[in-house]
Scaffold this motif. Structure first.
Motif, PDB file in Angstrom:
ATOM      1  N   ILE A 227       0.565  -1.161   0.073  1.00  0.00           N
ATOM      2  CA  ILE A 227      -0.075   0.291   0.206  1.00  0.00           C
ATOM      3  C   ILE A 227       1.144   0.888   0.242  1.00  0.00           C
ATOM      4  N   GLU A 228       1.829   1.251   0.192  1.00  0.00           N
ATOM      5  CA  GLU A 228       2.865   2.095   0.735  1.00  0.00           C
ATOM      6  C   GLU A 228       3.516   2.516  -0.542  1.00  0.00           C
ATOM      7  N   TRP A 229       3.502   1.979  -1.587  1.00  0.00           N
ATOM      8  CA  TRP A 229       4.147   1.646  -3.112  1.00  0.00           C
ATOM      9  C   TRP A 229       2.690   3.150  -3.842  1.00  0.00           C
ATOM     10  N   PHE A 230       1.508   2.089  -3.539  1.00  0.00           N
ATOM     11  CA  PHE A 230       0.507   2.421  -4.447  1.00  0.00           C
ATOM     12  C   PHE A 230       0.195   4.770  -3.391  1.00  0.00           C
ATOM     13  N   ARG A 231       0.318   4.567  -2.264  1.00  0.00           N
ATOM     14  CA  ARG A 231      -0.141   6.220  -1.597  1.00  0.00           C
ATOM     15  C   ARG A 231       1.681   6.930  -2.122  1.00  0.00           C
ATOM     16  N   ASP A 232       2.245   7.015  -2.670  1.00  0.00           N
ATOM     17  CA  ASP A 232       3.835   7.476  -2.710  1.00  0.00           C
ATOM     18  C   ASP A 232       4.122   7.962  -4.513  1.00  0.00           C
ATOM     19  N   ASN A 233       3.355   6.633  -4.787  1.00  0.00           N
ATOM     20  CA  ASN A 233       3.432   7.116  -6.203  1.00  0.00           C
ATOM     21  C   ASN A 233       1.974   6.945  -7.291  1.00  0.00           C
ATOM     22  N   VAL A 234       0.833   6.868  -7.243  1.00  0.00           N
ATOM     23  CA  VAL A 234      -0.324   6.944  -7.602  1.00  0.00           C
ATOM     24  C   VAL A 234      -1.729   7.567  -7.598  1.00  0.00           C
ATOM     25  N   ILE A 235      -1.079   8.758  -6.716  1.00  0.00           N
ATOM     26  CA  ILE A 235      -2.000   9.105  -5.941  1.00  0.00           C
ATOM     27  C   ILE A 235      -1.694  10.931  -6.270  1.00  0.00           C
ATOM     28  N   MET A 236      -2.723  12.082  -6.567  1.00  0.00           N
ATOM     29  CA  MET A 236      -2.629  13.299  -6.752  1.00  0.00           C
ATOM     30  C   MET A 236      -3.008  14.147  -6.577  1.00  0.00           C
ATOM     31  N   GLN A 237      -2.816  16.062  -6.416  1.00  0.00           N
ATOM     32  CA  GLN A 237      -3.929  16.221  -6.417  1.00  0.00           C
ATOM     33  C   GLN A 237      -4.725  16.871  -8.055  1.00  0.00           C
ATOM     34  N   VAL A 238      -5.829  16.879  -7.722  1.00  0.00           N
ATOM     35  CA  VAL A 238      -6.622  17.654  -8.689  1.00  0.00           C
ATOM     36  C   VAL A 238      -6.164  19.251  -8.910  1.00  0.00           C
ATOM     37  N   PRO A 239      -5.644  19.260 -10.553  1.00  0.00           N
ATOM     38  CA  PRO A 239      -5.254  20.967 -10.187  1.00  0.00           C
ATOM     39  C   PRO A 239      -5.910  22.288 -10.591  1.00  0.00           C
ATOM     40  N   TRP A 240      -5.882  23.003 -10.731  1.00  0.00           N
ATOM     41  CA  TRP A 240      -6.406  23.680 -11.081  1.00  0.00           C
ATOM     42  C   TRP A 240      -7.040  24.065 -12.436  1.00  0.00           C
ATOM     43  N   PRO A 241      -8.591  24.719 -12.611  1.00  0.00           N
ATOM     44  CA  PRO A 241      -9.334  24.644 -12.553  1.00  0.00           C
ATOM     45  C   PRO A 241     -10.573  24.121 -11.946  1.00  0.00           C
ATOM     46  N   GLU A 242     -10.480  22.373 -12.221  1.00  0.00           N
ATOM     47  CA  GLU A 242     -11.302  21.991 -11.845  1.00  0.00           C
ATOM     48  C   GLU A 242     -12.213  21.930  -9.945  1.00  0.00           C
ATOM     49  N   PRO A 243     -13.603  21.745 -10.704  1.00  0.00           N
ATOM     50  CA  PRO A 243     -14.075  21.517  -8.736  1.00  0.00           C
ATOM     51  C   PRO A 243     -13.164  21.051  -8.163  1.00  0.00           C
ATOM     52  N   GLY A 244     -13.153  19.688  -8.052  1.00  0.00           N
ATOM     53  CA  GLY A 244     -11.597  19.272  -7.167  1.00  0.00           C
ATOM     54  C   GLY A 244     -10.980  19.685  -6.652  1.00  0.00           C
ATOM     55  N   PHE A 245     -10.359  20.794  -7.260  1.00  0.00           N
ATOM     56  CA  PHE A 245      -9.256  22.037  -7.222  1.00  0.00           C
ATOM     57  C   PHE A 245      -8.301  21.162  -5.484  1.00  0.00           C
ATOM     58  N   MET A 246      -7.201  20.369  -5.720  1.00  0.00           N
ATOM     59  CA  MET A 246      -6.432  19.979  -4.254  1.00  0.00           C
ATOM     60  C   MET A 246      -7.678  18.713  -3.460  1.00  0.00           C
ATOM     61  N   ARG A 247      -8.202  18.351  -4.027  1.00  0.00           N
ATOM     62  CA  ARG A 247      -8.185  16.739  -3.773  1.00  0.00           C
ATOM     63  C   ARG A 247      -7.869  15.639  -4.510  1.00  0.00           C
ATOM     64  N   ASN A 248      -7.016  14.958  -3.029  1.00  0.00           N
ATOM     65  CA  ASN A 248      -5.953  14.189  -3.179  1.00  0.00           C
ATOM     66  C   ASN A 248      -7.061  12.638  -4.219  1.00  0.00           C
TER      67      ASN A 248
END
Length: 449
Positions: A227-248
């Motif tokens: 699980i640590e590998w997935f947390r470090d490599n595939v989780i990202m934040q939604v970029p601006w200007p999407e409604p979910g901006f800053m959501r992981n």
């Protein structure tokens, strides 16, 4: 920053896509003499290929406007009957005579694994002929503002329970692939609570109940990486200007890349053939390619907490078959299920959920009477063929319909109202002599006899 670079690249190619689209329109316009020549079709084909391989595909529509019931065509309309920030429940409402006997309600729980619920369009088209169909229409996490809060596997289970409560008695539930685990968990929780609105039956199709059985490449990757590998490599934040901006989130384009890499040669050949169909002016074959990839390439983001909890629970810890899965701190106990019939369906060539992974549900639900359970393995189909395609329509659908009808008929024959008279889950196991019995021929049909 990877997600931001992906968005920047997409935006940078926008002028080139617009130019390619204009070239395609110019060289495919029948008023242009070049459109009737091999050179013109080659230019138009190249332009379309570039535009299609660099665009972002939006959410498709179900587009189901009618169905055939018996010998009659019946109008179908979509209506949202239940709504939450991360999901809408859509009812495919059929324009039936009021004098017609009511069909059972079927809740189809679509996968929340990167594709939209429209991937199950064929499933809905087949089942709407036999039932009042409802489907979970999951929301793209990038479109949900951070202010709406989190959404994890526990929330998913809660959503399923709430939807079953909304639909009421005489409801059957069907889980396709990934939802098999949360649906089985939801039913276990409802039965443990003695919930009178637990579904009449659940059908689990190509689901990862126990991924230790015949593990596929997907299963092995999750277990090897941790699980640590997935947390470090595939989780990202939604970029601006999407409604979910800053959501992981776990971005949909990463999931799509993983799926395509598993059969990359097949996708390359499909696109090469598509190009040749365009050059040869084979419109029907080209349109089939467009229809499939318009759906396949349309992806959605998943919340980081849901994705990580699912990977950890289902693929790394194997919590459900190990008896350690918890929901809101309470142990999920499939042995509590006594009143809900169980049908499992697998595909012989499934490379996502191996043979035996879905059937494992029967080993966990030991207190479901034998005459209320069945398993069917469909020969010569892969993962997609379990819920779509010609073999699904001709071989699997009749078994599901017959199984639901048998449960319904058995309860009617017993002269009891299931919602008010079923024994509570905390009572001793009911003997088969006091249970509604599924007709033998129906059990044989579901098992493929």
């Amino acid at each position: 920053m990877y997600y931001q670079f992906y968005e920047l690249n997409h935006a940078a190619l926008q002028p080139a896509r617009a130019f390619a689209d204009a070239v395609k329109l110019l060289y495919s316009n029948p008023l242009n003499p070049m459109s009737h020549t091999p050179i013109g079709r080659t230019i138009a084909a190249g332009a379309e290929m570039f535009e299609r391989t660099t665009r972002r595909y939006g959410k498709p529509s179900f587009g189901i406007t009618e169905t055939k019931i018996g010998f009659d065509k019946v109008a179908v309309s979509e209506r949202v009957v239940w709504k939450k920030p991360f999901c809408n429940l859509i009812h495919f409402e059929r324009d039936l005579p009021k004098t017609r006997k009511a069909d059972p309600k079927l809740l189809i729980v679509a996968p929340m694994s990167g594709h939209y619920a429209t991937l199950l369009r064929g499933t809905v088209e087949s089942m709407v002929q036999h039932a009042e169909v409802y489907i979970t229409d999951w929301t793209d996490a990038r479109m949900v503002p951070v202010a709406e809060g989190r959404f994890d596997l526990d929330d998913y289970v809660d959503y399923v329970i709430e939807m079953l409560h909304h639909l009421g008695p005489d409801t059957h539930v069907m889980a396709v692939c990934q939802p098999s685990v949360p649906v089985l968990s939801a039913v276990s929780i409802m039965e443990a609570r003695g919930d009178r609105l637990a579904p009449a039956s659940m059908t689990l199709m190509g689901g990862p109940i126990d991924t230790r059985r015949n593990p596929t490449a997907v299963n092995k990757l999750a277990e090897e990486k941790g699980i640590e590998w997935f947390r470090d490599n595939v989780i990202m934040q939604v970029p601006w200007p999407e409604p979910g901006f800053m959501r992981n989130v776990y971005p949909g384009f990463l999931q799509l890349s993983g799926f395509m890499s598993m059969n990359l040669d097949r996708h390359i050949i499909a696109h090469k053939d598509f190009y040749m169909h365009l050059v040869k002016d084979d419109g029907d074959s080209a349109e089939k390619h467009r229809d499939f990839y318009d759906e396949y390439l349309a992806v959605m983001d998943l919340t980081a907490e849901f994705y990580l909890q699912t990977v950890d629970t289902v693929f790394v810890k194997h919590a459900l078959p190990n008896g350690t899965m918890r929901h809101r701190g309470d142990l999920v106990d499939p042995t509590a299920i006594r009143n809900v019939a169980l049908l499992t369906v697998e595909g012989e060539n499934d490379d996502i959920s191996g043979i035996g992974q879905t059937q494992a549900a029967h080993d966990l639900c030991v207190n479901i009477p034998d005459d209320m359970r069945a398993h069917y393995m469909q020969p010569k189909v892969g993962h997609y063929g379990v819920f779509n395609g010609s073999r699904f329509r001709s071989e699997i659908v009749p078994r599901i319909v017959d199984f639901m009808a048998s449960i319904r008929a058995a309860e009617s024959a017993s002269g009891r109202n299931r919602a008010s008279s079923l024994p509570r889950a905390d009572q001793p196991k009911t003997s088969s002599a006091t249970r509604p019995t599924v007709p033998t021929t129906s059990r044989q049909m579901a098992k493929g006899v």
